[in-house]
Design a protein around this motif. Structure first.
Motif, PDB file in Angstrom:
ATOM      1  N   PHE A 182       0.815  -1.227   0.000  1.00  0.00           N
ATOM      2  CA  PHE A 182       0.000   0.000   0.000  1.00  0.00           C
ATOM      3  C   PHE A 182       0.847   1.275   0.000  1.00  0.00           C
ATOM      4  CE2 PHE A 182      -3.091  -2.941   2.336  1.00  0.00           C
ATOM      5  CZ  PHE A 182      -3.844  -3.182   1.202  1.00  0.00           C
ATOM      6  N   THR A 225       2.563   2.688   2.302  1.00  0.00           N
ATOM      7  CA  THR A 225       2.268   3.500   3.481  1.00  0.00           C
ATOM      8  C   THR A 225       3.503   3.534   4.368  1.00  0.00           C
ATOM      9  OG1 THR A 225      -0.011   2.710   3.392  1.00  0.00           O
ATOM     10  CG2 THR A 225       0.678   3.779   5.428  1.00  0.00           C
ATOM     11  N   TRP A 249      -5.768  -3.298   5.947  1.00  0.00           N
ATOM     12  CA  TRP A 249      -5.837  -2.092   5.127  1.00  0.00           C
ATOM     13  C   TRP A 249      -6.505  -0.985   5.938  1.00  0.00           C
ATOM     14  CZ3 TRP A 249     -11.048  -1.088   4.592  1.00  0.00           C
ATOM     15  CH2 TRP A 249     -11.908  -2.180   4.722  1.00  0.00           C
ATOM     16  N   GLN A 250      -6.297   0.273   5.491  1.00  0.00           N
ATOM     17  CA  GLN A 250      -6.822   1.409   6.240  1.00  0.00           C
ATOM     18  C   GLN A 250      -8.142   1.899   5.630  1.00  0.00           C
ATOM     19  OE1 GLN A 250      -2.916   3.468   5.938  1.00  0.00           O
ATOM     20  NE2 GLN A 250      -3.115   3.705   8.160  1.00  0.00           N
ATOM     21  N   HIS A 307      -9.348   4.739   4.849  1.00  0.00           N
ATOM     22  CA  HIS A 307      -9.329   5.785   3.815  1.00  0.00           C
ATOM     23  C   HIS A 307      -8.910   5.235   2.451  1.00  0.00           C
ATOM     24  CE1 HIS A 307      -4.926   6.025   3.565  1.00  0.00           C
ATOM     25  NE2 HIS A 307      -4.897   5.927   4.893  1.00  0.00           N
ATOM     26  N   GLN A 308      -8.434   3.974   2.424  1.00  0.00           N
ATOM     27  CA  GLN A 308      -8.038   3.383   1.140  1.00  0.00           C
ATOM     28  C   GLN A 308      -9.232   2.843   0.361  1.00  0.00           C
ATOM     29  OE1 GLN A 308      -5.199   0.674   2.970  1.00  0.00           O
ATOM     30  NE2 GLN A 308      -3.474   1.840   2.168  1.00  0.00           N
ATOM     31  N   SER A 342     -17.494   2.659   1.194  1.00  0.00           N
ATOM     32  CA  SER A 342     -17.189   2.690   2.623  1.00  0.00           C
ATOM     33  C   SER A 342     -18.416   2.490   3.497  1.00  0.00           C
ATOM     34  CB  SER A 342     -16.498   4.005   2.982  1.00  0.00           C
ATOM     35  OG  SER A 342     -17.359   5.093   2.735  1.00  0.00           O
TER      36      SER A 342
END
Length: 268
Positions: free
Chosen positions: A66, A68, A199-200, A202-203, A209
């Motif tokens: 990702f 990050t 995973w986060q 905001h991804q 969402s």
């Protein structure tokens, strides 16, 4: 009330009787952990070591995928994996709380909720061992928790309330229908990938969402623990959903236990 007649007492009396005699459940849960690692020089910290290796490996892989920064992603995935492991173990072991204690349940008239508390306490001890990894990761990156971390205390209380009512219902249903235990385990395995653990949030695309996050109860259960530890507070929706789940869930669980309590011993 430590001795209860399984055919006469109500669900409320069963639960409050077990809570008042929590020391028994705590002792049994502690013995479970002690027996599992008897004669081991490291003891329950083997779980911490295994969890640390898993977090390091998954953090490096998914953080790289990702793109990050590790200083941001490793603390995020650390809390997520630890809490998901706690939730999934409680749910999975909650399914067999009555079955695994069937010999005792058939001989001693203890409140049934004692066996749920035993499972909860055993896994909470393991959680307290595993959570040591989080401050170590923060120190590696020169970070510290803020005052928002104090929100973890009420969050853990609310999370425990929710997990306990889930365990009450699942322990009854899975005692009656044994195949459900395998189904629940599969659901929890899949749940890890549709909940923002690896995973986060905001991804996710904005239009996805609501479905994947807002309607996912485990997202809210994880967020009210993880966000305060990472400097946030969790959203009002997170807290509102968890509080509503606790109230509604316990109402259903008490009705469920009241309705089927007298049948559990026949299903063992």
């Amino acid at each position: 009330m430590t001795i209860a007649n399984s055919k006469k007492i109500t669900a409320w009396e069963d639960v409050t009787g077990a809570v008042r005699n929590f020391r028994l459940a705590a002792l049994l849960g502690w013995q479970d952990v002690a027996q599992r690692y008897r004669r081991s020089s490291v003891g329950a910290f083997w779980l911490t070591i295994n969890m640390g290796v898993l977090i390091g490996a998954m953090g490096l892989i998914f953080g790289t995928i990702f793109r990050t920064p590790m200083s941001e992603f490793l603390p995020f995935i650390c809390v997520g994996i630890i809490m998901w492991g706690y939730y999934s173990q409680l749910i999975n072991e909650g399914c067999t709380s009555f079955i695994s204690n069937s010999d005792t349940m058939l001989q001693l008239p203890l409140p049934f909720f004692t066996y749920i508390l035993r499972t909860w306490w055993r896994n909470s001890i393991i959680l307290f061992h595993n959570i040591i990894i989080f401050p170590v990761i923060l120190l590696i990156f020169g970070k510290f928790v803020g005052f928002t971390a104090l929100l973890v205390i009420p969050a853990f209380f609310l999370v425990s309330l929710n997990l306990l009512w889930m365990m009450v219902i699942l322990s009854i249903v899975c005692t009656r229908y044994r195949d459900l235990t395998q189904i629940i385990q599969n659901i929890m395995q899949v749940g890890m990938y549709i909940t923002p653990i690896m995973w986060q949030p905001h991804q996710l695309p904005a239009d996805k969402s609501i479905l994947i996050l807002d309607f996912n109860p485990f997202y809210h259960l994880v967020s009210i623990i993880r966000d305060p530890l990472l400097g946030g507070t969790g959203t009002l929706l997170n807290w509102g959903v968890v509080v509503a789940m606790a109230i509604i869930g316990w109402g259903i669980a008490l009705l469920f236990l009241n309705r089927f309590r007298s049948r559990v011993t026949y299903w063992l």
